[in-house]
Design a protein around this motif. Structure first.
Motif, mmCIF file in Angstrom:
data_model
loop_
_atom_site.group_PDB
_atom_site.id
_atom_site.type_symbol
_atom_site.label_atom_id
_atom_site.label_comp_id
_atom_site.label_asym_id
_atom_site.label_seq_id
_atom_site.Cartn_x
_atom_site.Cartn_y
_atom_site.Cartn_z
ATOM 1 N N VAL A 170 39.635 -62.102 12.818
ATOM 2 C CA VAL A 170 38.464 -60.956 13.365
ATOM 3 C C VAL A 170 39.365 -59.803 14.106
ATOM 4 C CG1 VAL A 170 36.647 -60.546 14.816
ATOM 5 C CG2 VAL A 170 36.626 -62.525 13.645
ATOM 6 N N ILE A 176 29.346 -65.436 8.996
ATOM 7 C CA ILE A 176 30.222 -65.789 7.740
ATOM 8 C C ILE A 176 30.929 -66.766 7.958
ATOM 9 C CG2 ILE A 176 32.289 -64.570 6.885
ATOM 10 C CD1 ILE A 176 31.693 -62.117 8.162
ATOM 11 N N GLY A 206 34.498 -53.550 3.576
ATOM 12 C CA GLY A 206 34.282 -55.016 3.475
ATOM 13 C C GLY A 206 33.258 -55.095 2.262
ATOM 14 N N ALA A 219 33.473 -58.445 5.561
ATOM 15 C CA ALA A 219 32.434 -57.450 6.189
ATOM 16 C C ALA A 219 33.464 -56.425 7.079
ATOM 17 C CB ALA A 219 31.518 -57.987 6.963
ATOM 18 N N GLY A 251 37.916 -55.155 6.947
ATOM 19 C CA GLY A 251 37.422 -56.687 6.590
ATOM 20 C C GLY A 251 37.479 -56.967 5.298
ATOM 21 N N SER A 284 30.057 -57.123 11.776
ATOM 22 C CA SER A 284 29.049 -58.200 11.302
ATOM 23 C C SER A 284 28.215 -58.601 12.839
ATOM 24 C CB SER A 284 29.775 -59.445 10.795
ATOM 25 O OG SER A 284 29.009 -60.487 10.759
ATOM 26 N N VAL A 328 36.692 -60.079 9.015
ATOM 27 C CA VAL A 328 35.858 -59.079 9.430
ATOM 28 C C VAL A 328 36.438 -58.106 10.440
ATOM 29 C CG1 VAL A 328 34.724 -60.722 11.203
ATOM 30 C CG2 VAL A 328 33.438 -58.554 10.550
#
Length: 397
Positions: A306, A255, A218, A248, A245, A251, A275
């Motif tokens: 995610v 975000i 990321g 990131a 991601g 995390s 992410v």
């Protein structure tokens, strides 16, 4: 062979089972530690750092002239060599290494010019006067300066305009703090504000490798509880192994208001448009949008927003949150797990929509979530508008 270093460099050894690579922690004006490592401890495959104290010149004759004085051998029988050097801003340094009878290779690193800050950026790093990021080199400098002693805590960074990475690899900020998903020794704790601008031309292309440079992928590898990435769009192409991601890899922070237009591919587990995984029982993704296809080739859990969330006995409460996020692209996993919004998790998912078709080769396919494995999950006002297909355990939400 000339080697230009980015977030790290690795090369295959004499057999497919042997990998040798370099990791390094540089600073603009301070100490640089370079680690040469092989995963094969046999005598013929151990790494030898030759001339790895600072050699400030590009002529090959300098290597020969300095070899006798500067040679560092791993005579202790380990498969790792570590050397360090004091660096001066605005200077190019060359580090030489060889292993397993291979030809000598050269790693080049140029320190940033000295500036009004430790990073050499304009601005004061405050919310009122943030450090200004103008180029891919600025992101590389930021990544090089984030470490256990400097996590960026309390510092603000802001893009000055659109930035074209021109095919350069993502800088992987705070990658060095990650041992594994359950052991993140430090993460980026600052604020990156895209100010509505776009980073284009991003490329991270290491989907079939298993070393640390192909996981936790990321713009920021690990975003801490106080870390923020906001108001940013990324376009390009991103691929990796585990926890992949665009913004990131891992995390625990925030975000917000980010858009991904890059296709994402993972060959291991947990790939997503925003992410790879939320961690530490926290982590919020809010007002984000994914427009890039997400594909898990031979792996698991491909998701729009995610990839998953950390499950660990040390986490007392799972308070992950995904709020007001949309996925507009198709999601495909050849194995287990595919979802429009999130792969696995526990916490709150509100006002999220999926418009991309979701396909899993195995079990766990969902329009919003693939599988809840981290305690209770609350869904509020979430809608799936697309087709969901899987081997079994398939649902619209």
């Amino acid at each position: 062979e000339y080697v230009s270093a980015a977030a790290g460099f690795h090369c295959n050894g004499t057999s497919s089972a042997t990998r040798r690579y370099i990791s390094y922690v540089p600073s603009a004006d301070g100490n640089m530690v370079v680690t040469f490592r092989s995963n094969n401890s046999s005598a013929t495959d151990r790494l030898t750092a030759i001339g790895t104290a600072v050699v400030t010149g590009s002529d090959a004759a300098e290597l020969l002239a300095n070899e006798a004085v500067l040679a560092v051998n791993n005579t202790d029988g380990s498969n790792q060599v570590e050397v360090s050097a004091d660096l001066v801003a605005g200077t190019t340094y060359y580090f030489y290494f060889a292993s397993g009878g291979q030809s000598i290779k050269k790693l080049e690193y140029t320190t940033a010019e000295a500036g009004p800050t430790g990073y050499g950026f304009e601005g004061e790093g405050t919310e009122e006067s943030p450090y200004i990021l103008k180029s891919a080199d600025d992101f590389a400098t930021l990544a090089a300066n984030i470490n256990a002693e400097n996590t960026g805590a309390g510092e603000f960074f802001q893009l000055a305009g659109d930035i074209d990475f021109a095919g350069a690899q993502l800088p992987m900020i705070a990658l060095g703090g990650i041992t594994n998903v359950n052991k993140v020794e430090y993460a980026f704790e600052g604020v990156i504000d895209g100010a509505g601008f776009t980073i284009s031309g991003v490329k991270h292309d290491q989907p079939n490798k298993t070393d640390e440079f192909s996981s936790y992928v990321g713009l920021v590898s690990a975003l801490g509880e106080n870390g923020v990435i906001k108001n940013l769009t990324i376009d390009g192409e991103v691929s990796g192994n585990l926890y992949v991601g665009t913004f990131a890899g891992l995390s625990a922070g925030l975000i917000e208001n980010c858009v991904n237009n890059a296709p994402v591919t993972n060959t291991g587990a947990y790939g997503a448009g925003i992410v790879g995984s939320l961690i530490r029982g926290t982590g919020v993704v809010r007002d984000c949008e994914n427009n890039g296809t997400v594909t898990s080739n031979g792996g698991s859990y491909a998701c729009g927003i995610v990839g998953g969330s950390q499950r660990h006995t040390g986490i007392e409460a799972y308070n992950f949150a995904i709020e007001n996020c949309d996925n507009n692209a198709d999601i495909t996993s050849s194995g287990v797990g595919a979802a429009g919004i999130v792969g696995t998790g526990g916490g709150l998912i509100t006002d999220c929509n999926n418009y991309g078709n979701v396909t899993a080769g195995g079990q766990y396919a969902g329009g919003i979530m693939a599988c809840s494995n981290n305690g209770a999950v609350t869904f509020k006002r979430c809608v799936n508008f697309a087709v969901v297909t899987g081997g079994y355990k398939v649902a619209g939400i």
